[in-house]
Design an enzyme around this catalytic site. Structure first.
Site, PDB file in Angstrom:
ATOM      1  N   LYS A  52       0.839  -1.209   0.000  1.00  0.00           N
ATOM      2  CA  LYS A  52       0.000   0.000   0.000  1.00  0.00           C
ATOM      3  C   LYS A  52       0.872   1.257   0.000  1.00  0.00           C
ATOM      4  O   LYS A  52       0.616   2.208  -0.754  1.00  0.00           O
ATOM      5  CB  LYS A  52      -0.933  -0.010   1.218  1.00  0.00           C
ATOM      6  N   GLN A  96      -4.666  -1.410   9.650  1.00  0.00           N
ATOM      7  CA  GLN A  96      -4.700  -2.739   9.050  1.00  0.00           C
ATOM      8  C   GLN A  96      -5.346  -3.738  10.011  1.00  0.00           C
ATOM      9  O   GLN A  96      -4.989  -3.808  11.183  1.00  0.00           O
ATOM     10  CB  GLN A  96      -3.265  -3.177   8.682  1.00  0.00           C
ATOM     11  N   ASP A 119     -10.916   3.408   4.349  1.00  0.00           N
ATOM     12  CA  ASP A 119     -11.382   2.018   4.285  1.00  0.00           C
ATOM     13  C   ASP A 119     -12.912   1.947   4.199  1.00  0.00           C
ATOM     14  O   ASP A 119     -13.474   0.908   3.850  1.00  0.00           O
ATOM     15  CB  ASP A 119     -10.954   1.260   5.556  1.00  0.00           C
TER      16      ASP A 119
END
Ligand code: GUN
Length: 295
Positions: A52, A96, A119
Site C-alpha cells: 500500500k 490494518q 477504508d
C-alpha cells in the site's frame, strides 16, 4: 475457455487516473497523505502494508507507515488515531486488520474521523453507502469488484448476482453496492454464507458469482452455470511441497475447472488483489479533495 478478467491491467489504468488527479491537486497545493497503521507482526498484513505504501509513492500520494508492537494497548492506539485525525498532512487513515486480540477493533474504527476513513469501515460511512449517498467512500475491495465488472464489460445491471461471504470488509458492502440504484449496481443480489442451505443451487442460478468466503477452491464447477461471470476475492495459502516456498496462493474458486465453463473469470493473483490497492489510492484522493474543499 472463459475470458480472463485482467485485474492487473484494470488496476494500472485506475492508478494512472489517480496519478493524474494527484497532479491536479498539486496545482492547488494539496498533496494527499495516507497513514497506514499496523500493530503486530502478522506476515501477510506486513506485506499488504508495504504494498500500500509503495503504491502511494508511485502515484504521488504521501504515505506514512506506523508500525506498532504486538503488545500495543487500546489507549496507545487511540492516541495515535487522535493525532492522525488532527494531522493536516494526513487525509486518509487505514488501520490494518486484524488487530491484536487485546485491542477492541470496533472502538478503534469508530474513533477514526469519518472524513479520513478511506477504508469506509466507520459506521457513518457504512450508513452513507447503504442509503445511496453517491459521495460516500466505497470500501476498497468491494469497489474494486464493481470496477472490474464495469471495465471488463460486465455491467451488473439487471443481472442475478450471488455473493458468497458476508464479512463487513467484503461480502456485505459488496451486496450493498451491487443492489444500489446507481452505476455498477441494479443487480438482484443473494448473500450466501456458511448457514445457507443448497448454496450451490443458488450460485448456479446467478449470472455473476463473487467468492469471498475465505475457503480455498470452495467454488467448484458444480457451483457455476455455463457462461457466468466469476469474481474471486479469496487469497488462501495452501501447502505445496513442490513449490519453492512450500506453499502457493489459491483463491476461493477452483480456477482450472471453473474457467472451463464460466463466461469470464478473475485469476488469483492478478484479479481482485491489485484492484483493492488501486481503489484505496482513489479513496485517498477523494478524501484529500473533500478535506481541501471544506478547509
Ligand atoms: N485486512 C484485510 N483487508 C483489509 C482492508 O481492506 N483494510 C484494512 N484496513 N485491513 C484489511
Amino acid at each position: 475457455m472463459a475470458e480472463l478478467i485482467d485485474g492487473k491491467q484494470i488496476a494500472a489504468d485506475i492508478r494512472a487516473e489517480v496519478a493524474q488527479a494527484v497532479k491536479q491537486l498539486a496545482a492547488q497545493s494539496v498533496k494527499p497523505g495516507l497513514a497506514v497503521v499496523l500493530a503486530g507482526e502478522d506476515l501477510a498484513s506486513a506485506v499488504y502494508v508495504r504494498m500500500k505504501a509503495k503504491a502511494c509513492e508511485e502515484v504521488g500520494i504521501h504515505s506514512r507507515v506506523i508500525l506498532l508492537p504486538a503488545e500495543t494497548n487500546q489507549a496507545e492506539l487511540e492516541k495515535i488515531i487522535d493525532e492522525l485525525n488532527a494531522d493536516p498532512a494526513i487525509h486518509g487513515i487505514l488501520v490494518q486488520l486484524p488487530l491484536p486480540p487485546q485491542i477492541a477493533e470496533r472502538s478503534i474504527i469508530w474513533r477514526i474521523d469519518p472524513a479520513k476513513d478511506v477504508d469506509a469501515f466507520h459506521p457513518v460511512n457504512v450508513g452513507r453507502l447503504a442509503v445511496g449517498d453517491s459521495d460516500a467512500f466505497r470500501p476498497a475491495t468491494p469497489a474494486g469488484v464493481i470496477e472490474l465488472l464495469l471495465r471488463s464489460g460486465h455491467d451488473p445491471s439487471g443481472k442475478l448476482a450471488a455473493v458468497v461471504g458476508r464479512s463487513n470488509i467484503v461480502g456485505r458492502p459488496l451486496a450493498t453496492l451491487l443492489s444500489l440504484n446507481a452505476k455498477g449496481g441494479n443487480a438482484t443480489v443473494t448473500v450466501c454464507h456458511s448457514r445457507t442451505p443448497n448454496l450451490f443451487g443458488i450460485t448456479r442460478q446467478a449470472d455473476i458469482v463473487v467468492a469471498a468466503i475465505g475457503r480455498p477452491e470452495f467454488i467448484t464447477k458444480e457451483a457455476v452455470q455455463p457462461g457466468a461471470v466469476v469474481i474471486d476475492v479469496g487469497v488462501n495459502r495452501v501447502d505445496d511441497a513442490g513449490s519453492e516456498k512450500g506453499y502457493r496462493l489459491v483463491g476461493d474458486v477452483a480456477f482450472d475447472e471453473v474457467a472451463e465453463i464460466a463466461g469470464a473469470i478473475t485469476p488469483v493473483p492478478g484479479g481482485v488483489g491489485p484492484m483493492t490497492i488501486a481503489m484505496l489510492l482513489s479513496n485517498c484522493v477523494k478524501a484529500a479533495r473533500s478535506i481541501a474543499s471544506t478547509a
